[in-house]
Design a protein around this motif. Sequence first.
Motif, short mmCIF file in Angstrom:
data_model
loop_
_atom_site.label_atom_id
_atom_site.label_comp_id
_atom_site.label_asym_id
_atom_site.label_seq_id
_atom_site.Cartn_x
_atom_site.Cartn_y
_atom_site.Cartn_z
N ASP A 191 0.83 -1.21 0.00
CA ASP A 191 0.00 0.00 0.00
C ASP A 191 0.86 1.26 0.00
O ASP A 191 0.56 2.23 -0.70
N GLU A 192 1.93 1.24 0.79
CA GLU A 192 2.81 2.41 0.86
C GLU A 192 3.47 2.67 -0.50
O GLU A 192 3.52 3.81 -0.97
N ARG A 193 3.98 1.60 -1.13
CA ARG A 193 4.62 1.78 -2.43
C ARG A 193 3.61 2.18 -3.50
O ARG A 193 3.90 3.01 -4.36
N ALA A 194 2.42 1.57 -3.43
CA ALA A 194 1.40 1.90 -4.41
C ALA A 194 0.99 3.36 -4.31
O ALA A 194 0.80 4.04 -5.33
N LEU A 195 0.86 3.87 -3.08
CA LEU A 195 0.50 5.27 -2.89
C LEU A 195 1.59 6.19 -3.43
O LEU A 195 1.30 7.18 -4.13
N GLU A 196 2.84 5.87 -3.15
CA GLU A 196 3.94 6.70 -3.66
C GLU A 196 4.00 6.66 -5.18
O GLU A 196 4.27 7.67 -5.83
N ASN A 197 3.76 5.47 -5.75
CA ASN A 197 3.77 5.36 -7.22
C ASN A 197 2.64 6.17 -7.84
O ASN A 197 2.81 6.80 -8.90
N GLU A 198 1.46 6.14 -7.20
CA GLU A 198 0.33 6.93 -7.71
C GLU A 198 0.64 8.42 -7.64
O GLU A 198 0.35 9.18 -8.56
N LYS A 199 1.22 8.85 -6.52
CA LYS A 199 1.58 10.26 -6.38
C LYS A 199 2.59 10.66 -7.46
O LYS A 199 2.49 11.74 -8.06
N LYS A 200 3.56 9.79 -7.69
CA LYS A 200 4.58 10.07 -8.70
C LYS A 200 3.95 10.17 -10.09
O LYS A 200 4.27 11.07 -10.87
N ARG A 201 3.02 9.24 -10.39
CA ARG A 201 2.36 9.24 -11.70
C ARG A 201 1.54 10.51 -11.90
O ARG A 201 1.64 11.19 -12.92
N ARG A 260 1.74 13.32 -10.23
CA ARG A 260 2.60 14.52 -10.21
C ARG A 260 3.21 14.75 -11.59
O ARG A 260 3.26 15.89 -12.08
N ALA A 261 3.68 13.68 -12.23
CA ALA A 261 4.26 13.81 -13.57
C ALA A 261 3.21 14.26 -14.57
O ALA A 261 3.47 15.10 -15.44
N LEU A 262 2.01 13.70 -14.45
CA LEU A 262 0.93 14.07 -15.37
C LEU A 262 0.58 15.55 -15.25
O LEU A 262 0.50 16.27 -16.24
N LEU A 263 0.38 16.01 -14.00
CA LEU A 263 -0.04 17.39 -13.79
C LEU A 263 1.07 18.38 -14.15
O LEU A 263 0.80 19.46 -14.67
N THR A 264 2.32 17.99 -13.88
CA THR A 264 3.43 18.86 -14.26
C THR A 264 3.48 19.03 -15.78
O THR A 264 3.68 20.14 -16.30
N ALA A 265 3.28 17.93 -16.50
CA ALA A 265 3.26 18.00 -17.97
C ALA A 265 2.06 18.80 -18.46
O ALA A 265 2.15 19.57 -19.42
N ARG A 266 0.92 18.63 -17.79
CA ARG A 266 -0.28 19.37 -18.19
C ARG A 266 -0.07 20.87 -18.00
O ARG A 266 -0.42 21.68 -18.87
#
Length: 471
Positions: A189-199, A201-207
């Motif tokens: 769960d901890e890794r999944a949450l961090e991976n989702e945040k990373k994903r 974050r990258a999406l919104l930064t690109a947007r």
Amino acid sequence: MSLNWKEIDRILEELDLPDTHIQEVVQPDFTSLVLTLYRPGNRFRLLTSFDGAHTRLNRTERRFTKPRTAQRFAQFLSSRVKGGRIVSAAQIDRDRIVRMKVVRGGETSVIWIRLWGNAGNMIVTDADGTILDAFYRRPKRNEVTGGRFPPEEKPKRTSARLEEFEVRPIPDGQSLNATIDAEYGEKHDERALENEKKRVRALLTARIARLDARLSAVESAPDTVDDAVRFREIGDLIAANAHTIGPRDEWLSAEDFYHDNAPVEIPIDPALSPGENAERYYAMYKKAAERSKTRGQDVANLRARRDQAQADLDSIESLSIDELRNRFPPRAMKLEAKAAETPGLKYDSNGYTILVGRTATENDTLLRRHVRGNDVWLHTRDYPGGYVFVKSKPGKSVPLEVLLDAGTLALVYSKARKSGRADLYYTFVKHLRRAKGAKLGTVLPTHEKNLVVTLDPARVRRLTGSADVDE
């Protein structure tokens, strides 16, 4: 830490897999697979994870989201063993490889589960050992369809070395399966949450970067029609001096009769004729003039979307994994890079959304991807112009005021604008039919109704926030 051979034996002993039936196969992500197993009075989920150091096999009480489209291996495994009965399940030679034999309708399949950390895999063979498919296809290991498994035997580790492993401590009254599920589930769960945040974050930064680029382009465009008129003037200069242009000239030197005959250098395309170069500048004038009329609304829309993206980016740390996935679905994220966001212009009228297409491409894209059958379509009669759509609300008719707002926008974004009055027709989107062989965006309406609209500057100002209306 992956499971050792003693822990695998203990887990299989607790599971007692023989004579259970496979009811469902789910592959929630690219590292795990879940089998729903059943025997009378007992239904449970068996998780196999190939997540590096957390590679494991255990009964799980956790729930996993079933993807809308099943992954390749899950589709294959379902077609091969779903409904089948597990005849046997055992670890082979204390080597952290589990051999599971499944029979369905007289057909035998063998599922090999190799729990070797980063080298983990699930391989399905027939009764003779020919590989049918694998969770990870690895040609270098010959773990591909048509290969053989298990491969030639390798030297075994000494018994003394194997005996050094022990089963990890288990809380009183708890099984090893439950211990593993709780321990690794929390880490997952901890890794999944961090991976989702990373994903996200990258999406919104690109947007935000894309919106900044578009905003910069719109803001740097000519502010007024007067600025855009320069393109028309250049077209006139090229037409007036066409006789001086040579076949390979890239520049035209001329006297600018619009500005006291001052000398001017005009870039031209040597691949085009003088007349075509002039037409190119006239087209640029026309496009710039149209764009300048909607520039204010475009800037406002882009700034609002940019501010929303920044607010979303700032809120990431406070969101749970479910909130992240609901607000920013992974599938939508992948499609966003390929498909443009809602084209054209967007307005609000008494709680109803009005979409306006300004070009044939925008009209066609709105019609194909952004409206539904019960939405209302409006267009001017006898004049070319943009398509206007009113997004419907379930169980409600579009109010007259909203229809007049939409009709006014259809008039504003059409060639009838200068006349200040136009006949329009409107119908439901479901009554539109694309014309075969016609230009992009051309439709043939049926069940249409008539609407006469006179340009109302006050209404236009309320909708667009602009006073740029011919009164």
